[in-house]
Motif scaffolding. Sequence first.
Motif, PDB file in Angstrom:
ATOM      1  N   PRO A  67       8.247 -18.530  34.776  1.00 36.53           N
ATOM      2  CA  PRO A  67       8.004 -18.613  33.329  1.00 36.53           C
ATOM      3  C   PRO A  67       6.530 -18.490  32.965  1.00 36.53           C
ATOM      4  N   GLY A  68       5.648 -19.119  33.747  1.00 32.76           N
ATOM      5  CA  GLY A  68       4.221 -19.058  33.452  1.00 32.76           C
ATOM      6  C   GLY A  68       3.650 -17.669  33.614  1.00 32.76           C
ATOM      7  N   ILE A  69       4.047 -16.972  34.687  1.00 28.98           N
ATOM      8  CA  ILE A  69       3.537 -15.614  34.921  1.00 28.98           C
ATOM      9  C   ILE A  69       4.001 -14.664  33.828  1.00 28.98           C
ATOM     10  N   VAL A  70       5.289 -14.755  33.466  1.00 29.29           N
ATOM     11  CA  VAL A  70       5.800 -13.900  32.386  1.00 29.29           C
ATOM     12  C   VAL A  70       5.057 -14.198  31.084  1.00 29.29           C
ATOM     13  N   GLY A  71       4.810 -15.471  30.819  1.00 31.84           N
ATOM     14  CA  GLY A  71       4.081 -15.842  29.613  1.00 31.84           C
ATOM     15  C   GLY A  71       2.661 -15.307  29.608  1.00 31.84           C
ATOM     16  N   LEU A  72       1.982 -15.359  30.742  1.00 31.01           N
ATOM     17  CA  LEU A  72       0.613 -14.850  30.835  1.00 31.01           C
ATOM     18  C   LEU A  72       0.555 -13.342  30.626  1.00 31.01           C
ATOM     19  N   VAL A  73       1.480 -12.620  31.278  1.00 30.21           N
ATOM     20  CA  VAL A  73       1.504 -11.160  31.126  1.00 30.21           C
ATOM     21  C   VAL A  73       1.825 -10.784  29.680  1.00 30.21           C
ATOM     22  N   ARG A  74       2.728 -11.505  29.076  1.00 29.56           N
ATOM     23  CA  ARG A  74       3.080 -11.241  27.678  1.00 29.56           C
ATOM     24  C   ARG A  74       1.880 -11.478  26.764  1.00 29.56           C
ATOM     25  N   SER A  75       1.138 -12.545  27.001  1.00 25.80           N
ATOM     26  CA  SER A  75      -0.038 -12.839  26.186  1.00 25.80           C
ATOM     27  C   SER A  75      -1.126 -11.792  26.373  1.00 25.80           C
ATOM     28  N   ALA A  76      -1.303 -11.338  27.606  1.00 23.15           N
ATOM     29  CA  ALA A  76      -2.350 -10.355  27.890  1.00 23.15           C
ATOM     30  C   ALA A  76      -2.025  -8.983  27.326  1.00 23.15           C
ATOM     31  N   SER A  77      -0.739  -8.620  27.337  1.00 19.48           N
ATOM     32  CA  SER A  77      -0.344  -7.272  26.901  1.00 19.48           C
ATOM     33  C   SER A  77       0.091  -7.215  25.442  1.00 19.48           C
ATOM     34  N   GLY A  78       0.428  -8.352  24.863  1.00 14.81           N
ATOM     35  CA  GLY A  78       0.813  -8.380  23.456  1.00 14.81           C
ATOM     36  C   GLY A  78       2.303  -8.343  23.197  1.00 14.81           C
ATOM     37  N   ASP A  79       3.106  -7.970  24.177  1.00 20.32           N
ATOM     38  CA  ASP A  79       4.566  -8.012  24.028  1.00 20.32           C
ATOM     39  C   ASP A  79       5.196  -8.198  25.406  1.00 20.32           C
ATOM     40  N   TYR A  80       6.528  -8.116  25.437  1.00 16.65           N
ATOM     41  CA  TYR A  80       7.238  -8.399  26.684  1.00 16.65           C
ATOM     42  C   TYR A  80       7.478  -7.159  27.550  1.00 16.65           C
TER      43      TYR A  80
END
Length: 416
Positions: A367-380
């Motif tokens: 969950p944390g990694i997915v959240g970080l990537v989403r925050s860095a890229s702007g979407d999922y």
Amino acid sequence: MVVATSLDEFSLGYRGWRVVLACFLMAFFMFGFGLYGQGVYLAELQRAHGWPGTLVSAASTFSFLLTSILVIFTDDLLARIGLRALILCGLIALGASTALLGLMQAPWQLYLAYALMSVGWTGMGSVVIATVLNSWFERRRGLALSLAFNGATCGGIILVPVLLALSGSIGFRSAMLAATIVMVVLVLPVVVVFTGWPVETALNSAEGSPRRGKPARHSRKELLANASFWTMVLPIAFALLAQMGFIIHQVTFLEPLIGRASAGLAVTIMAAMAVVGRLTLGLFVDRLDPRLACAVSMISQAAALLVLLQSTSPAVLLGCCALYGFSIGNMITFPPLIIQREIGSTAFAAAMGLGTSIGGIVSAFGPGIVGLVRSASGDYTMAFAMCAALDVLAAGLVLWRPGRKAETKRNLAPSP
């Protein structure tokens, strides 16, 4: 002396099926309270005490990490105190944990409750369930595991809505105490009467099956040096990391596309399909190569994620969630099947405990990694594409078969 034969497994009168019932109930309450119920605790404890969500979330993380450490020693506990005593200790610890969650007044009690929950996982979790069923079944092992582990999904489908309904009508404290009493009343007699090791097993296949029964203690160093162990553990860990990441972020991703109600429906469909997937696989998995079936399941999840990212159609999105859910539950069914086939019975409990620990620690970061990537890229898009790539990588790794089965068993044979 009673001698079990493989023909017994095809009879409803075989005692092993009563052991499956006991394991189903253990999984129902352990996963219902220990995994799916944690969302309920987060909301209710915040409402009742005004505690910040970070406090309760940190306690959940603490519990999962502690569980991943404790399960490593499952084979030692089985050898030292025995199967039934270990399960009863787990039941007592889980009951104390859920009762304390309803009665607590201070934050330190939250961490005590979650520590007790970790002890419950050690006594009633997937390692113990897989180990005891492995000793009772050979030809119907996959079906037995699938039926028992369906209790985990049913715990989420049934127990969580019941806790929410009871909390709304009689309050969170009374709801937790009532649910705890029901758990003890249902599970305690079933565990006492039904669980145990086979009295004697003498199953001889064409290759000469090893005697099934109480698992022997085994050196974890030898397992860590074994390539077959790692080509099972790492792919499952990667797939679970991707799986946990998607599950936690599923509603957040879907809600802007199809609305809150439909996003909730997607979660329900995914959970229901997990039950269907386990039952379907259970009917055939004993005739399949578990590594190949595992790889196909991982590829199907990757495909579901990739299609999910390309569509805005509610029907397609719900269909992708259904396809993804079909393989969710099977990720904890494949490891015991692979371990038994390639590593053998003597190291089964040790391999399950160590593998579950590694998978639990790795997947906790999902969950944390997915959240970080989403925050860095702007979407999922990048985040879920990463999850799909992990599934494809895992599928390739799980198909790698270093060494032969006979060599693996010889390398892991306990020293005299």
